[in-house]
Design a protein around this motif. Structure first.
Motif, PDB file in Angstrom:
ATOM      1  N   ILE A  66       0.841  -1.206   0.000  1.00 38.64           N
ATOM      2  CA  ILE A  66       0.000   0.000   0.000  1.00 38.64           C
ATOM      3  C   ILE A  66       0.878   1.260   0.000  1.00 38.64           C
ATOM      4  O   ILE A  66       0.421   2.355  -0.277  1.00 38.64           O
ATOM      5  N   TYR A  67       2.167   1.088   0.297  1.00 35.65           N
ATOM      6  CA  TYR A  67       3.103   2.222   0.327  1.00 35.65           C
ATOM      7  C   TYR A  67       4.285   1.968  -0.608  1.00 35.65           C
ATOM      8  O   TYR A  67       4.623   0.817  -0.894  1.00 35.65           O
ATOM      9  N   GLY A  68       4.947   3.056  -1.001  1.00 39.52           N
ATOM     10  CA  GLY A  68       6.204   2.949  -1.725  1.00 39.52           C
ATOM     11  C   GLY A  68       7.384   3.000  -0.764  1.00 39.52           C
ATOM     12  O   GLY A  68       7.223   3.132   0.455  1.00 39.52           O
ATOM     13  N   GLY A  69       8.600   2.897  -1.322  1.00 42.69           N
ATOM     14  CA  GLY A  69       9.817   3.008  -0.509  1.00 42.69           C
ATOM     15  C   GLY A  69      10.055   1.784   0.370  1.00 42.69           C
ATOM     16  O   GLY A  69       9.833   0.647  -0.045  1.00 42.69           O
ATOM     17  N   PHE A  70      10.525   2.024   1.595  1.00 37.36           N
ATOM     18  CA  PHE A  70      10.723   0.944   2.568  1.00 37.36           C
ATOM     19  C   PHE A  70       9.559   0.966   3.560  1.00 37.36           C
ATOM     20  O   PHE A  70       9.171   2.036   4.051  1.00 37.36           O
ATOM     21  N   VAL A  71       9.021  -0.219   3.830  1.00 40.30           N
ATOM     22  CA  VAL A  71       7.770  -0.323   4.582  1.00 40.30           C
ATOM     23  C   VAL A  71       7.926  -1.367   5.689  1.00 40.30           C
ATOM     24  O   VAL A  71       8.510  -2.426   5.481  1.00 40.30           O
ATOM     25  N   LYS A  72       7.361  -1.052   6.862  1.00 39.59           N
ATOM     26  CA  LYS A  72       7.377  -1.995   7.984  1.00 39.59           C
ATOM     27  C   LYS A  72       5.948  -2.456   8.265  1.00 39.59           C
ATOM     28  O   LYS A  72       5.030  -1.634   8.370  1.00 39.59           O
ATOM     29  N   TRP A  73       5.767  -3.764   8.352  1.00 36.59           N
ATOM     30  CA  TRP A  73       4.491  -4.326   8.796  1.00 36.59           C
ATOM     31  C   TRP A  73       4.617  -4.585  10.292  1.00 36.59           C
ATOM     32  O   TRP A  73       5.385  -5.456  10.711  1.00 36.59           O
ATOM     33  N   CYS A  74       3.898  -3.796  11.082  1.00 38.41           N
ATOM     34  CA  CYS A  74       3.915  -3.959  12.539  1.00 38.41           C
ATOM     35  C   CYS A  74       2.971  -5.102  12.899  1.00 38.41           C
ATOM     36  O   CYS A  74       1.786  -5.053  12.561  1.00 38.41           O
ATOM     37  N   MET A  75       3.497  -6.124  13.558  1.00 37.03           N
ATOM     38  CA  MET A  75       2.694  -7.322  13.831  1.00 37.03           C
ATOM     39  C   MET A  75       1.476  -7.011  14.692  1.00 37.03           C
ATOM     40  O   MET A  75       0.432  -7.622  14.542  1.00 37.03           O
ATOM     41  N   GLY A  76       1.599  -6.026  15.584  1.00 35.86           N
ATOM     42  CA  GLY A  76       0.494  -5.661  16.461  1.00 35.86           C
ATOM     43  C   GLY A  76       0.371  -6.618  17.636  1.00 35.86           C
ATOM     44  O   GLY A  76       0.953  -7.708  17.643  1.00 35.86           O
ATOM     45  N   LYS A  77      -0.410  -6.193  18.621  1.00 34.33           N
ATOM     46  CA  LYS A  77      -0.607  -6.995  19.838  1.00 34.33           C
ATOM     47  C   LYS A  77      -2.067  -7.429  20.005  1.00 34.33           C
ATOM     48  O   LYS A  77      -2.364  -8.413  20.659  1.00 34.33           O
ATOM     49  N   ASN A  78      -2.987  -6.661  19.434  1.00 36.79           N
ATOM     50  CA  ASN A  78      -4.416  -6.891  19.682  1.00 36.79           C
ATOM     51  C   ASN A  78      -4.919  -8.175  19.026  1.00 36.79           C
ATOM     52  O   ASN A  78      -4.543  -8.488  17.888  1.00 36.79           O
ATOM     53  N   ASP A  79      -5.800  -8.875  19.725  1.00 36.04           N
ATOM     54  CA  ASP A  79      -6.346 -10.135  19.201  1.00 36.04           C
ATOM     55  C   ASP A  79      -7.190  -9.920  17.942  1.00 36.04           C
ATOM     56  O   ASP A  79      -7.286 -10.808  17.097  1.00 36.04           O
ATOM     57  N   ASP A  80      -7.824  -8.741  17.836  1.00 33.30           N
ATOM     58  CA  ASP A  80      -8.687  -8.492  16.664  1.00 33.30           C
ATOM     59  C   ASP A  80      -7.901  -7.989  15.453  1.00 33.30           C
ATOM     60  O   ASP A  80      -8.481  -7.744  14.388  1.00 33.30           O
ATOM     61  N   GLY A  81      -6.562  -7.820  15.610  1.00 32.64           N
ATOM     62  CA  GLY A  81      -5.732  -7.407  14.481  1.00 32.64           C
ATOM     63  C   GLY A  81      -5.812  -5.932  14.143  1.00 32.64           C
ATOM     64  O   GLY A  81      -5.234  -5.477  13.155  1.00 32.64           O
ATOM     65  N   SER A  82      -6.506  -5.144  14.986  1.00 30.80           N
ATOM     66  CA  SER A  82      -6.728  -3.728  14.649  1.00 30.80           C
ATOM     67  C   SER A  82      -5.430  -2.917  14.591  1.00 30.80           C
ATOM     68  O   SER A  82      -5.376  -1.870  13.956  1.00 30.80           O
ATOM     69  N   ASP A  83      -4.376  -3.397  15.257  1.00 35.06           N
ATOM     70  CA  ASP A  83      -3.102  -2.664  15.238  1.00 35.06           C
ATOM     71  C   ASP A  83      -2.045  -3.378  14.384  1.00 35.06           C
ATOM     72  O   ASP A  83      -0.858  -3.032  14.444  1.00 35.06           O
TER      73      ASP A  83
END
Length: 420
Positions: free
Chosen positions: A170-187
């Motif tokens: 969804i972004y250009g350049g260098f991108v980080k996918w933050c795994m998140g902590k919430n069970d519903d995946g919202s983060d």
């Protein structure tokens, strides 16, 4: 939208890039929501060279949702497609297209069916992240059609539910996918670390060793690894968190030496985790191993990394050179070792073909005249035909709308994919 109204077709077309992870995503903690066991970082490739183009059309005349991929109709019944469609429809807003005289209220989107046509300009399911480009493009373009007013972080979270690595496209350049902590995946979503112009010296050469579909899909491979590999738990909990921090610093500071060491090490550990799976998964082949050896010997002989290598779930090598001069020296080494099967240099290099002339390679005669690289111990070893072709690219931009109707993959008169 009564039955007496004329049968219109409203369309949008978008293009999304693919991305290559330099810190790998492998393993889910939640299969349904596609939540990963660790953070990951990727570089987005120039969409002129590797991208998916998608046209989405809506019409009251469509009796059901339908999709065509590279000209062939495929089922949309899979949970991943349905998740993306459901999440975007939920966020749809009023559309008022004055030019075409089309008005759609937000509640009407639930009743309207869509036709989707998508085309990848590179092999599908061969370990070149085609699903990442395709699902990112689907979500981005559906969002444009339905006038969705979400930020890119929210769109990345929806794309993640289609294909994990799609959130990074969804972004250009260098991108980080933050795994998140919430069970519903919202983060659990992607963030852009730097845009594509931050480190524009980099040149990326992909060796397409095989464009065949892989034997073990990423989805089933990951599931087996999570269930059987003790090394994966160690990787996710101990190795990756510190690697992510070091990689972020290397990218921010354009520190190629650190970037290359981290990229190669993480690729090798990902494939070690695949071997640690029961039964073991083999994504690389002999040609992949020869390319690693070629790069390692050269890097060692120079005393500092010239090139980074990384392999996703397939045998194709993604080679990242520190600058264009280095990329030309890399290409000379690659073509010395892997000369083309056919005497056609032009079709052996896709993407940015100008790299050939920069490397002094205008003809097959130039390839045949290449001297053996000085670090090569057995200089007569050549593997003609082992690489199908090369693609030269660079860090690129994120998705964009294609306004020229000539790019549309759906016929506005019939509502069907063109050429069907």
């Amino acid at each position: 939208m009564g039955a007496t109204e004329p049968q219109w077709v409203l369309m949008a077309t978008g293009r999304s890039p693919t991305n290559i992870a330099v810190i790998k995503y492998w393993g889910k903690r939640d299969e349904a929501l596609i939540l990963p066991v660790n953070d990951s970082i990727s570089v987005t490739l120039d969409p002129d060279h590797l991208s998916a183009t998608t046209t989405v059309a809506a019409s009251p005349a469509f009796p059901s949702d339908r999709m065509w991929l590279n000209g062939k109709e495929i089922s949309l019944s899979g949970g991943r497609f349905q998740s993306c469609l459901r999440e975007i429809r939920k966020r749809a807003r009023d559309v008022d297209d004055e030019k075409k005289g089309i008005k759609i209220k937000k509640e009407d989107w639930e009743k309207l069916h869509v036709h989707i046509a998508s085309y990848n300009n590179f092999p599908t399911a061969a370990g070149l992240a085609s699903s990442a480009a395709g699902l990112a493009c689907l979500v981005f373009t559906l969002g444009k059609l339905m006038n969705v007013n979400e930020d890119y972080g929210e769109l990345s979270s929806i794309a993640r539910q289609g294909s994990g690595s799609a959130c990074r496209s969804i972004y250009g350049g260098f991108v980080k996918w933050c795994m998140g902590k919430n069970d519903d995946g919202s983060d659990s979503m992607a963030v852009q670390l730097v845009n594509e112009s931050h480190w524009d010296d980099l040149v990326i050469i992909i060796a397409v060793v095989s464009s065949k579909q892989k034997e073990t899909s990423s989805t089933s491979g990951m599931r087996d690894t999570v269930e059987t590999s003790p090394l994966l738990q160690y990787r996710a909990q101990t190795v990756v968190p510190s690697r992510i921090l070091k990689m972020e610093d290397a990218i921010k500071n354009r520190d190629f030496e650190s970037f290359a060491r981290l990229t190669c090490a993480d690729s090798n550990q990902f494939h070690a985790v695949c071997l640690d799976t029961s039964p073991p998964i083999f994504y690389m082949n002999d040609t992949s191993h020869r390319i690693i050896s070629l790069v390692e010997k050269w890097n060692h002989s120079e005393g500092t990394p010239q090139v980074a290598y990384t392999f996703d779930a397939g045998p194709n090598a993604v080679l990242i050179a520190r600058n264009r001069k280095t990329a030309t020296l890399l290409l000379q080494r690659l073509l010395y070792t892997f000369p083309p099967q056919e005497n056609d240099l032009d079709s052996y290099m896709l993407g940015d073909k100008s790299i050939l002339s920069d490397a002094g390679l205008q003809s097959i005669a130039d390839v045949e005249a290449l001297p053996a690289p000085p670090e090569m111990k057995a200089p007569n070893q050549k593997f003609k035909g082992d690489v199908s072709y090369f693609i030269c690219s660079r860090p690129g931009a994120g998705p964009k709308v294609l306004t020229d109707e000539g790019h549309a993959l759906i016929d506005s008169a019939t509502g069907l994919a063109k050429g069907v």
